[in-house]
Design an enzyme around this catalytic site. Structure first.
Site, mmCIF file in Angstrom:
data_model
loop_
_atom_site.group_PDB
_atom_site.id
_atom_site.type_symbol
_atom_site.label_atom_id
_atom_site.label_comp_id
_atom_site.label_asym_id
_atom_site.label_seq_id
_atom_site.Cartn_x
_atom_site.Cartn_y
_atom_site.Cartn_z
ATOM 1 N N ASP A 75 0.811 -1.217 0.000
ATOM 2 C CA ASP A 75 0.000 0.000 0.000
ATOM 3 C C ASP A 75 0.842 1.263 0.000
ATOM 4 O O ASP A 75 2.061 1.217 0.171
ATOM 5 C CB ASP A 75 -0.982 -0.011 1.198
ATOM 6 C CG ASP A 75 -0.315 -0.424 2.505
ATOM 7 O OD1 ASP A 75 0.927 -0.332 2.592
ATOM 8 O OD2 ASP A 75 -1.033 -0.822 3.425
ATOM 9 N N ASN A 144 -7.577 -2.821 14.091
ATOM 10 C CA ASN A 144 -8.949 -3.087 13.637
ATOM 11 C C ASN A 144 -9.032 -4.315 12.719
ATOM 12 O O ASN A 144 -10.070 -4.556 12.114
ATOM 13 C CB ASN A 144 -9.528 -1.854 12.919
ATOM 14 C CG ASN A 144 -8.761 -1.512 11.646
ATOM 15 O OD1 ASN A 144 -7.797 -2.196 11.299
ATOM 16 N ND2 ASN A 144 -9.184 -0.474 10.953
ATOM 17 N N HIS A 146 -7.219 -4.824 9.947
ATOM 18 C CA HIS A 146 -6.942 -4.616 8.520
ATOM 19 C C HIS A 146 -5.649 -5.312 8.092
ATOM 20 O O HIS A 146 -4.747 -5.534 8.901
ATOM 21 C CB HIS A 146 -6.950 -3.119 8.143
ATOM 22 C CG HIS A 146 -5.775 -2.310 8.588
ATOM 23 N ND1 HIS A 146 -5.833 -0.941 8.713
ATOM 24 C CD2 HIS A 146 -4.509 -2.657 8.926
ATOM 25 C CE1 HIS A 146 -4.653 -0.491 9.089
ATOM 26 N NE2 HIS A 146 -3.833 -1.497 9.234
ATOM 27 N N GLU A 151 -9.591 -1.957 5.003
ATOM 28 C CA GLU A 151 -10.238 -1.619 6.274
ATOM 29 C C GLU A 151 -11.522 -2.435 6.457
ATOM 30 O O GLU A 151 -12.093 -2.927 5.468
ATOM 31 C CB GLU A 151 -10.591 -0.121 6.287
ATOM 32 C CG GLU A 151 -9.398 0.810 6.120
ATOM 33 C CD GLU A 151 -8.541 0.935 7.388
ATOM 34 O OE1 GLU A 151 -8.445 -0.021 8.171
ATOM 35 O OE2 GLU A 151 -7.959 2.023 7.570
HETATM 36 P P1 PGA Z 1 2.185 -1.305 12.432
HETATM 37 O O1 PGA Z 1 0.993 -1.334 11.403
HETATM 38 O O2 PGA Z 1 3.164 -2.326 11.970
HETATM 39 O O3 PGA Z 1 2.751 0.085 12.349
HETATM 40 O O4 PGA Z 1 1.595 -1.645 13.773
HETATM 41 C C1 PGA Z 1 0.467 -2.566 11.007
HETATM 42 C C2 PGA Z 1 -0.685 -2.352 10.074
HETATM 43 O O5 PGA Z 1 -1.393 -1.342 10.210
HETATM 44 O O6 PGA Z 1 -0.902 -3.213 9.204
#
Ligand code: PGA
Length: 249
Positions: A75, A144, A146, A151
């Protein structure tokens, strides 16, 4: 280290972040040793930083060679220029690409600066398919649930698409920005089909703030409300998580 299987998913539970990072790096190293021209799906965020450090070390020690590897990142924020220090293109350059020998032309990240989003998304899907699909996809997980920036939603998105970021994601990512208002509200993300077509998937998680999402993705129903739960339907998923992230299993 402990291993357990839940709902068709292999789980490796390690003590801490450092062990998680080493295990994930070892798997990427093995993948590239077994298939020199591997297609790797890569992630950004705090979770894989230690893994990239390990891989850079292994490359410097001449233990692994990325010369024939192709990469696709999950992404990118939208809109954002690739030389903006908050972009994932910049993150990848700083944490990985500037230290190793993945050829520039073989590094793929959704283009956050092309205003023709449709064109960017279709080109990204075509490039992934033309590569023969991803051999090994690295994922983190949001609080959450994702994966990439898919999302929670009422449906799964198939291909690369434009996403309205969740309030929870914006709050979680605010730590990388001076003000929360500076966090982009939109992003481009591979879709669930892109991820599910990967031959192997590794999902990493560290810390107690991920425990609820890890529990839900493994034990809960498969639902777009918890996007990572779709991985229960993939044939080859390995979770590498620390004790804190495994706390609710
Ligand atoms: P993070 O993000 O590694 O910064 O915790 C993980 C994600 O949002 O997929």
């Amino acid at each position: 280290m402990k291993t357990v299987d839940i709902n068709n998913i292999k789980i490796i539970i390690v003590d801490n972040y450092e062990q998680m990072s080493k295990k994930a790096a070892a798997m990427i190293e093995a993948q590239v040793l077994l298939k020199r021209n591997s297609v790797l799906g890569l992630a950004t965020g705090s979770t894989p930083e230690g893994m990239y450090q390990e891989l850079v070390k292994k490359y410097q020690e001449n233990e692994v060679n990325f010369q024939d590897v192709t990469t696709f990142n999950l992404d990118e924020y939208y809109p954002i220029a690739s030389d903006n220090p908050q972009s994932y293109a910049y993150y990848m350059y700083e944490h990985f690409f500037k230290h190793v020998n993945v050829r520039e032309h073989y590094q793929n990240i959704p283009n956050g600066s092309n205003t023709n989003v449709e064109e960017t998304c279709q080109a990204y899907d075509r490039a992934i398919e033309a590569s023969g699909n991803i051999d090994l996809q690295i994922l983190g997980i949001g609080t959450n649930g994702h994966i990439g920036f898919n999302e929670p939603d009422v449906k799964f998105e198939a291909g690369t698409h434009l996403v309205e970021l969740d309030e929870e994601t914006i709050e979680a990512n605010a730590r990388f920005f001076e003000h929360i208002e500076d966090v982009p509200k939109q992003a481009l993300s591979m879709g669930i089909r892109n991820i599910m077509h990967s031959k192997k998937i590794i999902l990493m998680a560290s810390g107690q703030n991920k425990a609820k999402a890890i529990h839900a993705m493994l034990r809960g129903p498969v639902t777009p409300e918890l996007p990572a739960s779709i991985l229960q339907l993939h044939q080859d998923v390995t979770l590498i998580i620390d004790e804190a992230a495994a706390g609710e299993l």
